[in-house]
Design a protein around this motif. Structure first.
Motif, PDB file in Angstrom:
ATOM      1  N   ALA A 151     -18.710  -2.089 -17.915  1.00  0.00           N
ATOM      2  CA  ALA A 151     -18.178  -2.015 -19.289  1.00  0.00           C
ATOM      3  C   ALA A 151     -18.868  -3.639 -19.801  1.00  0.00           C
ATOM      4  CB  ALA A 151     -16.539  -2.036 -19.342  1.00  0.00           C
ATOM      5  N   VAL A 152     -19.809  -3.521 -20.639  1.00  0.00           N
ATOM      6  CA  VAL A 152     -20.634  -5.088 -20.241  1.00  0.00           C
ATOM      7  C   VAL A 152     -19.477  -5.405 -21.506  1.00  0.00           C
ATOM      8  CG1 VAL A 152     -22.839  -4.836 -18.925  1.00  0.00           C
ATOM      9  CG2 VAL A 152     -22.243  -4.129 -21.628  1.00  0.00           C
ATOM     10  N   LYS A 153     -19.266  -4.843 -22.807  1.00  0.00           N
ATOM     11  CA  LYS A 153     -18.819  -5.097 -23.483  1.00  0.00           C
ATOM     12  C   LYS A 153     -16.780  -6.217 -23.662  1.00  0.00           C
ATOM     13  CE  LYS A 153     -18.994  -2.191 -27.351  1.00  0.00           C
ATOM     14  NZ  LYS A 153     -18.477  -1.233 -28.128  1.00  0.00           N
ATOM     15  N   GLN A 167      -1.869 -16.887 -16.552  1.00  0.00           N
ATOM     16  CA  GLN A 167      -2.852 -16.831 -16.432  1.00  0.00           C
ATOM     17  C   GLN A 167      -3.758 -16.404 -18.114  1.00  0.00           C
ATOM     18  OE1 GLN A 167      -4.684 -12.395 -15.157  1.00  0.00           O
ATOM     19  NE2 GLN A 167      -5.246 -14.071 -13.381  1.00  0.00           N
ATOM     20  N   GLN A 168      -4.577 -16.704 -18.330  1.00  0.00           N
ATOM     21  CA  GLN A 168      -5.077 -16.776 -19.310  1.00  0.00           C
ATOM     22  C   GLN A 168      -6.110 -15.967 -19.166  1.00  0.00           C
ATOM     23  OE1 GLN A 168      -6.416 -21.307 -21.633  1.00  0.00           O
ATOM     24  NE2 GLN A 168      -8.704 -20.528 -22.069  1.00  0.00           N
ATOM     25  N   LEU A 169      -6.552 -15.100 -20.333  1.00  0.00           N
ATOM     26  CA  LEU A 169      -7.717 -13.943 -20.106  1.00  0.00           C
ATOM     27  C   LEU A 169      -8.549 -14.018 -21.514  1.00  0.00           C
ATOM     28  CD1 LEU A 169      -8.782 -11.379 -19.568  1.00  0.00           C
ATOM     29  CD2 LEU A 169      -6.920 -10.000 -20.630  1.00  0.00           C
ATOM     30  N   THR A 170      -9.531 -14.057 -21.022  1.00  0.00           N
ATOM     31  CA  THR A 170     -10.553 -14.643 -22.320  1.00  0.00           C
ATOM     32  C   THR A 170     -11.845 -13.571 -21.322  1.00  0.00           C
ATOM     33  OG1 THR A 170     -11.155 -16.707 -22.043  1.00  0.00           O
ATOM     34  CG2 THR A 170     -12.647 -16.000 -23.651  1.00  0.00           C
ATOM     35  N   ILE A 171     -11.406 -12.264 -22.937  1.00  0.00           N
ATOM     36  CA  ILE A 171     -12.549 -10.967 -23.630  1.00  0.00           C
ATOM     37  C   ILE A 171     -14.080 -11.362 -24.323  1.00  0.00           C
ATOM     38  CG2 ILE A 171     -13.557  -8.744 -23.976  1.00  0.00           C
ATOM     39  CD1 ILE A 171     -10.333  -9.285 -21.932  1.00  0.00           C
ATOM     40  N   ILE A 172     -14.779 -10.915 -23.183  1.00  0.00           N
ATOM     41  CA  ILE A 172     -16.363 -11.688 -23.863  1.00  0.00           C
ATOM     42  C   ILE A 172     -17.509 -10.488 -23.979  1.00  0.00           C
ATOM     43  CG2 ILE A 172     -18.591 -12.857 -22.771  1.00  0.00           C
ATOM     44  CD1 ILE A 172     -16.651 -14.130 -21.032  1.00  0.00           C
ATOM     45  N   ASP A 173     -18.201 -10.241 -24.877  1.00  0.00           N
ATOM     46  CA  ASP A 173     -19.030  -9.304 -25.139  1.00  0.00           C
ATOM     47  C   ASP A 173     -20.507  -9.421 -25.449  1.00  0.00           C
ATOM     48  OD1 ASP A 173     -20.277  -6.842 -26.093  1.00  0.00           O
ATOM     49  OD2 ASP A 173     -19.209  -6.803 -27.740  1.00  0.00           O
ATOM     50  N   PHE A 174     -20.929  -9.036 -23.760  1.00  0.00           N
ATOM     51  CA  PHE A 174     -21.893  -9.589 -23.534  1.00  0.00           C
ATOM     52  C   PHE A 174     -23.046  -8.899 -23.894  1.00  0.00           C
ATOM     53  CE2 PHE A 174     -26.050  -8.952 -20.714  1.00  0.00           C
ATOM     54  CZ  PHE A 174     -26.248 -10.195 -19.907  1.00  0.00           C
ATOM     55  N   ARG A 175     -22.269  -7.689 -23.791  1.00  0.00           N
ATOM     56  CA  ARG A 175     -23.556  -6.469 -24.816  1.00  0.00           C
ATOM     57  C   ARG A 175     -24.267  -7.056 -26.200  1.00  0.00           C
ATOM     58  NH1 ARG A 175     -22.755  -0.780 -25.811  1.00  0.00           N
ATOM     59  NH2 ARG A 175     -23.338  -0.469 -24.057  1.00  0.00           N
ATOM     60  N   ALA A 176     -22.790  -7.539 -26.915  1.00  0.00           N
ATOM     61  CA  ALA A 176     -23.064  -8.307 -28.404  1.00  0.00           C
ATOM     62  C   ALA A 176     -24.593  -9.596 -28.460  1.00  0.00           C
ATOM     63  CB  ALA A 176     -22.156  -8.583 -28.819  1.00  0.00           C
ATOM     64  N   ILE A 177     -23.940  -9.719 -26.907  1.00  0.00           N
ATOM     65  CA  ILE A 177     -24.925 -11.226 -27.201  1.00  0.00           C
ATOM     66  C   ILE A 177     -26.593 -11.113 -26.860  1.00  0.00           C
ATOM     67  CG2 ILE A 177     -24.908 -13.704 -24.921  1.00  0.00           C
ATOM     68  CD1 ILE A 177     -22.063 -13.081 -24.970  1.00  0.00           C
ATOM     69  N   SER A 178     -26.345 -10.075 -25.578  1.00  0.00           N
ATOM     70  CA  SER A 178     -27.406  -9.352 -25.242  1.00  0.00           C
ATOM     71  C   SER A 178     -28.936  -9.216 -26.435  1.00  0.00           C
ATOM     72  CB  SER A 178     -27.625  -8.770 -24.185  1.00  0.00           C
ATOM     73  OG  SER A 178     -27.155  -7.349 -25.305  1.00  0.00           O
ATOM     74  N   ARG A 179     -27.909  -9.336 -27.982  1.00  0.00           N
ATOM     75  CA  ARG A 179     -28.503  -8.535 -28.945  1.00  0.00           C
ATOM     76  C   ARG A 179     -29.458  -9.536 -29.788  1.00  0.00           C
ATOM     77  NH1 ARG A 179     -25.512  -2.476 -30.097  1.00  0.00           N
ATOM     78  NH2 ARG A 179     -25.975  -1.434 -27.723  1.00  0.00           N
ATOM     79  N   GLY A 180     -28.139 -10.956 -30.079  1.00  0.00           N
ATOM     80  CA  GLY A 180     -28.368 -12.493 -30.156  1.00  0.00           C
ATOM     81  C   GLY A 180     -27.563 -12.190 -30.980  1.00  0.00           C
ATOM     82  N   ALA A 181     -26.398 -12.014 -31.002  1.00  0.00           N
ATOM     83  CA  ALA A 181     -24.799 -12.874 -31.374  1.00  0.00           C
ATOM     84  C   ALA A 181     -24.975 -14.202 -30.074  1.00  0.00           C
ATOM     85  CB  ALA A 181     -24.091 -12.220 -30.928  1.00  0.00           C
ATOM     86  N   VAL A 182     -24.491 -14.547 -31.604  1.00  0.00           N
ATOM     87  CA  VAL A 182     -24.089 -16.364 -31.369  1.00  0.00           C
ATOM     88  C   VAL A 182     -22.840 -16.957 -30.789  1.00  0.00           C
ATOM     89  CG1 VAL A 182     -24.237 -18.776 -32.187  1.00  0.00           C
ATOM     90  CG2 VAL A 182     -26.432 -17.220 -33.140  1.00  0.00           C
ATOM     91  N   ILE A 183     -23.378 -17.487 -29.438  1.00  0.00           N
ATOM     92  CA  ILE A 183     -21.648 -17.799 -29.192  1.00  0.00           C
ATOM     93  C   ILE A 183     -21.164 -19.264 -29.785  1.00  0.00           C
ATOM     94  CG2 ILE A 183     -20.730 -17.734 -26.560  1.00  0.00           C
ATOM     95  CD1 ILE A 183     -22.673 -16.493 -25.048  1.00  0.00           C
ATOM     96  N   ARG A 184     -19.255 -18.796 -29.881  1.00  0.00           N
ATOM     97  CA  ARG A 184     -18.922 -19.797 -30.149  1.00  0.00           C
ATOM     98  C   ARG A 184     -17.803 -20.464 -28.959  1.00  0.00           C
ATOM     99  NH1 ARG A 184     -21.143 -20.829 -35.368  1.00  0.00           N
ATOM    100  NH2 ARG A 184     -21.278 -19.859 -36.606  1.00  0.00           N
ATOM    101  N   ASN A 185     -17.967 -21.869 -28.709  1.00  0.00           N
ATOM    102  CA  ASN A 185     -17.349 -21.944 -28.101  1.00  0.00           C
ATOM    103  C   ASN A 185     -17.569 -21.684 -26.552  1.00  0.00           C
ATOM    104  OD1 ASN A 185     -16.258 -24.358 -29.212  1.00  0.00           O
ATOM    105  ND2 ASN A 185     -14.773 -22.702 -30.677  1.00  0.00           N
ATOM    106  N   GLU A 186     -18.470 -21.102 -25.842  1.00  0.00           N
ATOM    107  CA  GLU A 186     -18.772 -20.456 -24.932  1.00  0.00           C
ATOM    108  C   GLU A 186     -17.629 -20.976 -23.775  1.00  0.00           C
ATOM    109  OE1 GLU A 186     -21.692 -18.721 -21.451  1.00  0.00           O
ATOM    110  OE2 GLU A 186     -22.287 -20.097 -23.048  1.00  0.00           O
ATOM    111  N   PRO A 187     -17.416 -20.307 -22.829  1.00  0.00           N
ATOM    112  CA  PRO A 187     -15.915 -20.897 -21.949  1.00  0.00           C
ATOM    113  C   PRO A 187     -17.085 -21.697 -20.536  1.00  0.00           C
ATOM    114  CG  PRO A 187     -14.966 -18.766 -22.608  1.00  0.00           C
ATOM    115  CD  PRO A 187     -16.503 -18.866 -22.628  1.00  0.00           C
ATOM    116  N   ILE A 188     -16.641 -22.798 -20.569  1.00  0.00           N
ATOM    117  CA  ILE A 188     -17.234 -23.404 -19.545  1.00  0.00           C
ATOM    118  C   ILE A 188     -15.983 -23.606 -18.116  1.00  0.00           C
ATOM    119  CG2 ILE A 188     -17.724 -25.722 -18.182  1.00  0.00           C
ATOM    120  CD1 ILE A 188     -19.241 -25.326 -20.996  1.00  0.00           C
ATOM    121  N   LEU A 189     -17.218 -23.241 -17.160  1.00  0.00           N
ATOM    122  CA  LEU A 189     -16.229 -22.804 -15.768  1.00  0.00           C
ATOM    123  C   LEU A 189     -15.707 -23.270 -15.295  1.00  0.00           C
ATOM    124  CD1 LEU A 189     -18.519 -20.119 -14.199  1.00  0.00           C
ATOM    125  CD2 LEU A 189     -16.739 -19.678 -15.638  1.00  0.00           C
ATOM    126  N   GLN A 190     -13.562 -23.466 -14.611  1.00  0.00           N
ATOM    127  CA  GLN A 190     -13.061 -24.358 -13.996  1.00  0.00           C
ATOM    128  C   GLN A 190     -12.768 -23.929 -12.664  1.00  0.00           C
ATOM    129  OE1 GLN A 190      -9.774 -24.891 -15.882  1.00  0.00           O
ATOM    130  NE2 GLN A 190     -10.487 -25.466 -18.124  1.00  0.00           N
TER     131      GLN A 190
END
Length: 204
Positions: A151-153, A167-190
């Motif tokens: 479920a890449v969305k 626990q903090q949960l962040t949802i990431i829509d990879f399908r939109a990213i793969s279609r050119g959507a700009v990521i704002r404040n992409e999480p940096i891994l901890q």
């Protein structure tokens, strides 16, 4: 077939057989060095280094994702990428020539890396050692790619607060990213982050 061609073919087959056990079990990591042979065009034969984002650059194929994949999977990827440049799909052999350096001074030590996890519908799930500053998209380069059921969305980045246990949960829509959507404040891994790739629903 000439004697030289027969000798070359035999040598390449020996390389494949010697590499079989490694190819079945080892997934390629950043810093590894790969030895790549193209039977139909020896001028392409070379050793390449896997970059920190898990990719290699190869003539006629461009940038190819190899991190988190086995040598057999990389052979298929290169064969597909090179096919347009040959009358027939070429014969490609990939071997791990050298593992990523682990000696002091040659690479970052374990204390300088983060341990994160990727689980769910990816080809190579499990714990991953990443460099500080690594993003979610860069982590995905070590996953071997999504399965057909991903479920890449709605990728889930789960992060625990050790002080509170929340626990903090962040949802990431990879399908939109793969279609050119700009990521704002992409999480940096901890350290300890878990990226979950859930299974898609029936009509998703």
């Amino acid at each position: 077939m000439t004697r030289l061609a027969i000798t070359l073919a035999g040598a390449l087959l020996a390389l494949v057989w010697a590499n079989t056990a490694l190819a079945q079990n080892y997934t390629i990591q950043p810093g590894d060095q790969l030895s790549i042979e193209v039977l139909e065009d020896p001028e392409l034969n070379r050793a390449v280094l896997v970059t920190p984002d898990g990719r290699i650059s190869f003539p006629l194929a461009g940038s190819v994702q190899v991190g988190g994949r086995t040598t057999t999977q990389v052979e298929r990827a290169l064969r597909s990428a090179l096919a347009a440049s040959f009358a027939n799909p070429p014969t490609v052999f990939v071997a791990v020539g050298a593992l990523a350096p682990s000696t002091p001074g040659a690479a970052l030590e374990a204390d300088d890396t983060l341990l994160v996890y990727i689980v769910g519908e990816v080809q190579a799930p499990g714990p991953k050692s990443v460099l500080p500053g690594t993003t979610v998209l860069q982590l995905l380069s070590q996953s071997g790619g999504f399965t057909p059921f991903a479920a890449v969305k709605r990728l889930q980045l789960r992060r625990n607060n050790p002080a509170t246990g929340d626990q903090q949960l962040t949802i990431i829509d990879f399908r939109a990213i793969s279609r050119g959507a700009v990521i704002r404040n992409e999480p940096i891994l901890q350290d300890g982050d878990v990226l979950v790739v859930p299974e898609r629903r029936l009509f998703e």
